[in-house]
Design an enzyme around this catalytic site. Structure first.
Site, PDB file in Angstrom:
ATOM      1  N   ASP A  74       0.831  -1.189   0.000  1.00 16.39           N
ATOM      2  CA  ASP A  74       0.000   0.000   0.000  1.00 16.39           C
ATOM      3  C   ASP A  74       0.875   1.252   0.000  1.00 16.39           C
ATOM      4  O   ASP A  74       1.941   1.269  -0.620  1.00 16.39           O
ATOM      5  CB  ASP A  74      -0.907  -0.049   1.236  1.00 16.39           C
ATOM      6  CG  ASP A  74      -2.264   0.590   0.999  1.00 16.39           C
ATOM      7  OD1 ASP A  74      -2.312   1.819   0.900  1.00 16.39           O
ATOM      8  OD2 ASP A  74      -3.268  -0.154   0.923  1.00 16.39           O
ATOM      9  N   HIS A 108      -3.636   6.052   3.686  1.00 15.53           N
ATOM     10  CA  HIS A 108      -4.395   4.900   3.190  1.00 15.53           C
ATOM     11  C   HIS A 108      -3.914   3.581   3.762  1.00 15.53           C
ATOM     12  O   HIS A 108      -4.698   2.779   4.281  1.00 15.53           O
ATOM     13  CB  HIS A 108      -4.332   4.873   1.674  1.00 15.53           C
ATOM     14  CG  HIS A 108      -5.213   3.855   1.058  1.00 15.53           C
ATOM     15  ND1 HIS A 108      -4.814   2.585   0.741  1.00 15.53           N
ATOM     16  CD2 HIS A 108      -6.511   3.924   0.699  1.00 15.53           C
ATOM     17  CE1 HIS A 108      -5.813   1.916   0.205  1.00 15.53           C
ATOM     18  NE2 HIS A 108      -6.850   2.701   0.181  1.00 15.53           N
ATOM     19  N   SER A 269     -11.391  -0.760  -1.128  1.00 12.19           N
ATOM     20  CA  SER A 269     -10.102  -0.821  -0.455  1.00 12.19           C
ATOM     21  C   SER A 269     -10.218  -1.402   0.943  1.00 12.19           C
ATOM     22  O   SER A 269      -9.510  -2.325   1.320  1.00 12.19           O
ATOM     23  CB  SER A 269      -9.500   0.571  -0.336  1.00 12.19           C
ATOM     24  OG  SER A 269      -9.118   1.072  -1.577  1.00 12.19           O
TER      25      SER A 269
END
Length: 391
Positions: A74, A108, A269
């Site tokens: 990520d 994220h 996600s």
């Protein structure tokens, strides 16, 4: 690889196992890491809806993911947030090779990791709060990009995860379908690594179609649902979808400030992260389960849509309690129906962390036997500044 590829924004992480390598415990990042744009100090005072929906606390007496290593490919993962303190190993950074994967300038990856393995802080917790995270940073931010080096870094990241003891790989991203990517996925699966990937956020668009690595055989492809149990509009549909999980209004730990941020827009996600957390629970309960057995357990025990399977939510929303306590069932047949998927949502418990429910699950067990680019939120979510803090 030739030509330009298109980046999308959502979330997913991938893990692979090879010869386990002892990694150092969390220490301060090795290089400068600018987290000023992703600083939040707000607490979580109400139990997030995904935890009310999935109720992982009911199975924590059986497994909390102890001894399970989850690779998060990520934007990096912070090791400084209280919910991730002690949970994040030194990993790999393809953005800044002087770092070790524990720099996250986009938030994220940290939210993904928190959903998977966050330690309890206030009313927040990850699904598998005793699992550890192996961070592998392949993106600096959540912008769309045509950087041709990123797909290769994703391939390398999968192999790195497999070679460094990953039990589960979470890939909240999509990237071009190439022989190298497919080979890396097969390499990891062959080493016994469970791979979970986001189904993608092209729902209803002209680009909607199989997303990779989610669509590869052996990878658990995850779609998103909202708080009402409905399929998130941006979540990509297709016969490759295996299951669904919460994919809207998801929050998690931020890289700076000790607070939590929320992605309000729908996507896949974080849906993938919830399923990676469930895979970690299963691996913690029975480390001998193969990737295929973990996938079968997750799909067969999901809350199936009326037709058993459809292209929007696959076999349905995952159900941790059944996955860890129900004797293995046969997986329903795929019928690729295009029917709308409004799944029945169970009434949320008044206090999902209550001791009485823990006692209830123990009784139930005794009596009953037993998926190049980050898919960050929706396509409209371009920057880490788009994160909204839950006040």
């Amino acid at each position: 690889m030739t030509g330009r590829w298109r980046a999308a924004v959502t979330a997913t992480a991938l893990t692979v196992c090879a010869s386990a390598v002892a990694l150092a415990p969390a220490t301060p990042a090795l290089a400068a890491c600018d987290t000023s744009r992703v600083r939040y100090d707000n607490p979580v005072t109400e139990t997030p809806w995904p935890l009310r929906r999935l109720q992982p606390n009911l199975v924590w007496p059986l497994s909390q993911g102890e001894g399970v290593r989850v690779a998060v490919i990520d934007s990096g993962v912070t090791a400084d947030h209280p919910s991730l303190a002690g949970a994040v190993l030194a990993g790999k950074d393809y953005v800044d090779q002087t770092n070790d994967g524990r720099c996250d300038e986009a938030a994220h990856g940290s939210i993904v990791a928190g959903v998977i393995a966050g330690r309890p802080v206030g009313a927040f917790s990850g699904i598998a709060p005793k699992a550890t995270v192996l961070p592998i940073r392949v993106l600096r931010d959540t912008e769309r990009t045509s950087d041709a080096t990123i797909p290769q870094h994703i391939v390398e990241a999968i192999v790195f995860a497999a070679d460094n003891g990953a039990d589960v790989i979470n890939m909240s991203l999509v990237t071009p379908d190439t022989p190298a990517l497919k080979n890396a996925v097969q390499y990891a699966l062959g080493r016994g690594v469970v791979i979970v990937a986001a189904a993608g956020n092209e729902g209803g668009s002209k680009q909607e179609g199989p997303a990779f690595p989610a669509a590869y055989d052996g990878v658990i492809a995850v779609a998103g649902v909202d708080e009402e149990g409905k399929h998130v509009d941006t979540s990509t549909s297709g016969t490759f979808v295996d299951v669904a999980a919460p994919g809207a209004n998801v929050l998690g730990p931020t890289p700076a400030g000790g607070g939590f941020a929320e992605f309000k827009a729908g996507g896949t996600s974080f849906a993938a992260a919830y399923v990676s957390g469930l895979a970690a629970l299963l691996r913690g309960q029975d480390p001998k389960l193969t990737p295929a057995q973990v996938a079968a357990r997750i799909t067969s025990t999901a809350d199936h849509p009326p037709e058993g399977f459809n292209i929007q939510v696959g076999y349905g929303v995952v159900n941790p309690l059944r996955a860890l306590t129900v004797v293995q069932q046969a997986v329903p047949s795929r019928t690729a129906a295009a029917a709308p998927a409004t799944l029945e949502r169970p009434a949320p418990p008044h206090d999902p962390f209550g001791g009485t429910r823990t006692a209830a699950v123990i009784t139930a067990v005794t009596l009953g036997g037993l998926t190049v680019v980050l898919l960050l939120a929706a396509a409209s979510v371009r920057r880490a500044r788009a994160l909204r803090a839950r006040m």
